[in-house]
Design an enzyme around this catalytic site. Structure first.
Site, PDB file in Angstrom:
ATOM      1  CG  ASN A  11      -1.650   1.272   1.466  1.00 44.96           C
ATOM      2  OD1 ASN A  11      -1.781   2.082   0.537  1.00 44.96           O
ATOM      3  ND2 ASN A  11      -2.150   1.480   2.674  1.00 44.96           N
ATOM      4  CD1 TRP A  12       3.756   1.152  -2.656  1.00 47.44           C
ATOM      5  CD2 TRP A  12       3.579   2.074  -4.700  1.00 47.44           C
ATOM      6  NE1 TRP A  12       4.530   0.424  -3.531  1.00 47.44           N
ATOM      7  CE2 TRP A  12       4.443   0.954  -4.779  1.00 47.44           C
ATOM      8  CE3 TRP A  12       3.311   2.808  -5.860  1.00 47.44           C
ATOM      9  CZ2 TRP A  12       5.040   0.573  -5.985  1.00 47.44           C
ATOM     10  CZ3 TRP A  12       3.906   2.416  -7.056  1.00 47.44           C
ATOM     11  CH2 TRP A  12       4.759   1.315  -7.120  1.00 47.44           C
ATOM     12  CE  LYS A  13       0.140   3.374   4.735  1.00 47.35           C
ATOM     13  NZ  LYS A  13       0.195   3.480   6.168  1.00 47.35           N
ATOM     14  CG  HIS A  98      -5.642   2.130   5.196  1.00 41.94           C
ATOM     15  ND1 HIS A  98      -5.135   3.157   5.940  1.00 41.94           N
ATOM     16  CD2 HIS A  98      -4.676   1.180   5.130  1.00 41.94           C
ATOM     17  CE1 HIS A  98      -3.894   2.837   6.311  1.00 41.94           C
ATOM     18  NE2 HIS A  98      -3.591   1.650   5.827  1.00 41.94           N
ATOM     19  CD  GLU A 100      -2.565   5.786   6.677  1.00 39.84           C
ATOM     20  OE1 GLU A 100      -2.571   5.857   5.432  1.00 39.84           O
ATOM     21  OE2 GLU A 100      -1.669   5.215   7.330  1.00 39.84           O
ATOM     22  CD  GLU A 170      -3.513  -2.346   7.324  1.00 45.29           C
ATOM     23  OE1 GLU A 170      -2.396  -2.613   6.882  1.00 45.29           O
ATOM     24  OE2 GLU A 170      -4.113  -1.299   7.044  1.00 45.29           O
ATOM     25  N   GLY A 176       2.627   2.381  10.693  1.00 48.30           N
ATOM     26  CA  GLY A 176       3.606   3.451  10.525  1.00 48.30           C
ATOM     27  C   GLY A 176       4.337   3.820  11.798  1.00 48.30           C
ATOM     28  CB  SER A 215       5.249  -1.739  12.071  1.00 45.30           C
ATOM     29  OG  SER A 215       4.932  -0.373  12.315  1.00 45.30           O
ATOM     30  N   GLY A 236       2.922  -1.088   4.249  1.00 45.35           N
ATOM     31  CA  GLY A 236       2.927   0.330   3.878  1.00 45.35           C
ATOM     32  C   GLY A 236       4.342   0.796   3.580  1.00 45.35           C
TER      33      GLY A 236
END
Ligand code: PGA
Length: 254
Positions: A11-13, A98, A100, A170, A176, A215, A236
């Site tokens: 997941n490149w965000k 997600h 975020e 998650e 992160g 992570s 991520g």
């Protein structure tokens, strides 16, 4: 029923413009040979999807998705993209809910359900994300929170549609932060989620992949993947570098 083939998802965000996307795949494809014992997925930013699709034109073994969709198929929703648009642009997958999206953009449980239904209606394979905050975990509310998020996400779906999803556990406190869940924590949460899926649809629930995310790094990937009911890893930060992600996506462990 046999366990699903392990899935390694990046997941490149909000990272990697089209040129960075091309550069990533130039390197990654050199490292990652076609393998039938695992699936590799990437979720680039929507505007880099076309560059990714082009870079992967000779590699149909690697699948691409978007990181979010709107629940409507079209309309006056400035700035949003829909499942049919994502599909038409070359996505076969989509991340839904997600952390975020939930915590930074205020996405609700009910919206996650509508988005999941929209993805399936358009033929996009959804990976539905659930996870608790540290405060919720410390307050002993893990099961209440996961149960609520999962129930709302699946509520609009027919049982045969539920069988076609991927789930991702998650924990918000692990995303992160450099603090991953222990393999035991992950196994416990995944096992609990697996039971809830079984309550909902019975035997076909065994075929639903449940990914762990938060992570994941090359040095913890093997142990996390080996944990019970962990069918893959959603990565991520460590998916942004081709060599680092390859070290994760090539682990053996189950
Ligand atoms: P992280 O993110 O690997 O950087 O913790 C995981 C995710 O948000 O999917």
């Amino acid at each position: 029923m046999t366990r699903p083939t392990p899935i390694f998802a990046g997941n490149w965000k909000m990272n990697k413009a089209p040129a960075d996307t091309r550069a990533f795949f130039n390197s990654f494809l050199e490292l990652h040979a076609v393998r039938d014992d695992r699936s590799v997925w990437f979720f680039p930013p929507s505007l880099s999807l076309a560059a990714a699709r082009e870079a992967l034109s000779e590699r149909p073994d690697i699948e691409l998705g978007v990181q979010n969709i709107h629940w409507e198929a079209e309309g006056a929703f400035t700035g949003e993209i829909s499942a049919p648009i994502a599909k038409g642009a070359g996505a076969t997958l989509v991340l839904i809910g997600h952390s975020e999206r939930r915590h930074v953009f205020g996405e609700t449980d009910a919206q996650v359900g509508r988005k999941s239904a929209a993805a399936l209606a358009a033929g996009l394979h959804p990976t539905i994300c659930v996870g608790e905050t540290l405060a919720e975990r410390k307050a002993g509310r893990l099961e209440e929170v996961l149960g609520r998020q999962l129930a709302a996400a699946l509520e609009p779906l027919a049982p045969e549609d539920v069988a076609g999803i991927t789930l991702a556990y998650e924990p918000v406190w692990a995303i992160g932060t450099g603090v991953n869940a222990t393999p035991d924590d992950a196994a416990a949460a995944h096992h609990w989620l697996r039971q809830r899926l079984r309550d909902r649809i019975g035997d076909p629930s065994a075929g639903i992949p449940i990914l762990y995310g938060g992570s994941v790094k090359p040095d913890n990937a093997r142990d996390l993947l080996a944990a019970g009911d962990v069918d893959g890893l959603l990565v991520g930060g460590a998916s942004l570098d081709p060599d680092t992600f390859h070290r994760i996506s090539s682990v053996e462990g189950r």
